[in-house]
Design an enzyme around this catalytic site. Structure first.
Site, PDB file in Angstrom:
ATOM      1  N   GLY A  35       0.792  -1.095   0.060  1.00  0.00           N
ATOM      2  CA  GLY A  35      -0.014  -0.059  -0.028  1.00  0.00           C
ATOM      3  C   GLY A  35       1.035   1.267  -0.096  1.00  0.00           C
ATOM      4  O   GLY A  35       2.083   1.244   0.476  1.00  0.00           O
ATOM      5  N   SER A  93       9.733   2.045  -0.867  1.00  0.00           N
ATOM      6  CA  SER A  93       9.202   0.623  -1.256  1.00  0.00           C
ATOM      7  C   SER A  93       9.959  -0.368  -0.272  1.00  0.00           C
ATOM      8  O   SER A  93      11.179  -0.453  -0.016  1.00  0.00           O
ATOM      9  CB  SER A  93       9.926   0.201  -2.908  1.00  0.00           C
ATOM     10  N   GLY A  94       8.954  -1.216   0.102  1.00  0.00           N
ATOM     11  CA  GLY A  94       9.306  -2.169   0.892  1.00  0.00           C
ATOM     12  C   GLY A  94       9.741  -2.117   2.316  1.00  0.00           C
ATOM     13  O   GLY A  94      10.297  -2.965   2.856  1.00  0.00           O
ATOM     14  N   SER A 103       8.177   4.014  -3.789  1.00  0.00           N
ATOM     15  CA  SER A 103       7.241   2.856  -3.899  1.00  0.00           C
ATOM     16  C   SER A 103       7.189   2.488  -5.465  1.00  0.00           C
ATOM     17  O   SER A 103       7.475   3.338  -6.539  1.00  0.00           O
ATOM     18  CB  SER A 103       6.016   3.440  -3.700  1.00  0.00           C
ATOM     19  N   SER A 104       7.072   1.332  -5.625  1.00  0.00           N
ATOM     20  CA  SER A 104       6.989   0.753  -7.088  1.00  0.00           C
ATOM     21  C   SER A 104       5.743   1.461  -7.882  1.00  0.00           C
ATOM     22  O   SER A 104       5.829   1.469  -9.196  1.00  0.00           O
ATOM     23  CB  SER A 104       6.761  -0.621  -7.097  1.00  0.00           C
ATOM     24  N   HIS A 111      -2.996   4.048  -2.841  1.00  0.00           N
ATOM     25  CA  HIS A 111      -3.212   2.556  -3.575  1.00  0.00           C
ATOM     26  C   HIS A 111      -3.349   1.787  -2.506  1.00  0.00           C
ATOM     27  O   HIS A 111      -2.099   1.542  -1.634  1.00  0.00           O
ATOM     28  CB  HIS A 111      -2.155   2.654  -4.639  1.00  0.00           C
ATOM     29  N   HIS A 164      -4.073  -2.855  -1.714  1.00  0.00           N
ATOM     30  CA  HIS A 164      -4.402  -4.124  -2.087  1.00  0.00           C
ATOM     31  C   HIS A 164      -5.665  -4.734  -1.257  1.00  0.00           C
ATOM     32  O   HIS A 164      -5.791  -6.002  -0.908  1.00  0.00           O
ATOM     33  CB  HIS A 164      -3.393  -5.084  -2.172  1.00  0.00           C
ATOM     34  N   ASP A 179     -23.971   9.005  -0.452  1.00  0.00           N
ATOM     35  CA  ASP A 179     -23.153  10.157   0.347  1.00  0.00           C
ATOM     36  C   ASP A 179     -21.833  10.591  -0.326  1.00  0.00           C
ATOM     37  O   ASP A 179     -21.420  11.753  -0.101  1.00  0.00           O
ATOM     38  CB  ASP A 179     -22.968   9.640   1.794  1.00  0.00           C
ATOM     39  N   HIS A 192      -6.302  -5.648 -10.958  1.00  0.00           N
ATOM     40  CA  HIS A 192      -5.199  -5.193 -10.065  1.00  0.00           C
ATOM     41  C   HIS A 192      -5.860  -4.543  -8.756  1.00  0.00           C
ATOM     42  O   HIS A 192      -5.643  -5.365  -7.782  1.00  0.00           O
ATOM     43  CB  HIS A 192      -4.634  -3.949 -10.731  1.00  0.00           C
ATOM     44  N   TYR A 223     -25.221  18.176   5.723  1.00  0.00           N
ATOM     45  CA  TYR A 223     -24.946  16.892   6.561  1.00  0.00           C
ATOM     46  C   TYR A 223     -23.643  16.677   7.148  1.00  0.00           C
ATOM     47  O   TYR A 223     -22.599  16.990   6.175  1.00  0.00           O
ATOM     48  CB  TYR A 223     -25.287  15.680   5.232  1.00  0.00           C
TER      49      TYR A 223
END
Length: 232
Positions: free
Chosen positions: A29, A46-47, A75-76, A96, A98, A121, A172, A230
């Site tokens: 993520g 990344s990682g 990040s990739s 992003h 998963h 909403d 994806h 609201y």
């Protein structure tokens, strides 16, 4: 002290919130935050496990993916984020994940139907699922081309990214965006929740009808219209 300290902190806090909300598995993520005045954005490296992340670890890049500041590999998905920033000038953050239900709808290559008021909403459309990437794009600059995939989906469906702040990428997973990184995370959580609700709705009633237009209009406008009132 880094001139991007506040941008890195915004990015870091958003990534930690993404993890706290249970939207990521291991390191799967990422969230980015943009600084329009300086033409750069910050993104998670990344990682790196979330428990080891620090604000100073966030990587600063320009819209052409050149690292401006940072020692870690970004990040990739960085090229997707940069493509969105370059083409959609009003967004301030991109996320992003998963996450399970969002990815399940993406793998099924299905839009998420607007069944209820929680969905209405936030937007008046089904949540779009972009078609799986074409072979020639897969063989090319894949992450950059994921950005193209998103914009092509919005163009072909005549969608406004200011109104529909989320998308599924066929086979994806989800991307979401907003006025800042925190809003991108918020929209990611909304997307995952609506995806789960829609899945359960169809398990209970496979023929469940789409929410009627009058309720869609009422719920969206009471939160986003000119006379919005609201707020729970």
């Amino acid at each position: 002290m880094s001139k991007y300290k506040s941008l890195k902190e915004e990015c870091y806090e958003a990534n930690m919130e993404l993890n706290a909300l249970g939207l990521v598995i291991y390191t799967f993520g990422n969230v980015s935050a943009v600084d329009r005045d300086n033409g750069v954005f910050a993104i998670k490296p990344s990682g790196v496990p979330y428990e080891k992340l620090k604000p100073s670890d966030m990587v600063i890049l320009d819209y052409d993916n050149t690292i401006v500041e940072g020692d870690l590999r970004p990040s990739s998905d960085t090229k997707t984020h940069s493509y969105l920033y370059k083409n959609w000038e009003k967004i301030g953050g991109v996320a992003h994940t998963h996450a399970m239900y969002s990815v399940s709808w993406a793998q099924a290559q299905r839009d998420i139907p607007i069944f209820g008021t929680t969905h209405a909403d936030h937007l008046t459309q089904d949540i779009p699922c972009a078609a799986p990437m074409a072979d020639d794009l897969i063989e090319g600059n894949y992450e950059h081309n994921t950005g193209i995939q998103i914009l092509d989906c919005f163009s072909s469906r005549n969608l406004d990214y200011n109104e529909v702040e989320m998308v599924l990428i066929g086979n994806h997973g989800p991307f979401a965006w907003g006025k800042n990184a925190a809003k991108a995370v918020y929209n990611t959580k909304v997307l995952e929740t609506v995806a789960q609700m829609a899945y359960l709705t169809l398990q209970i009633n496979p023929n469940a009808p789409r929410l009627k237009d009058s309720l869609i209009k009422k719920h969206y406008e009471r939160k986003h219209g000119k006379n919005a009132y609201y707020g729970q």
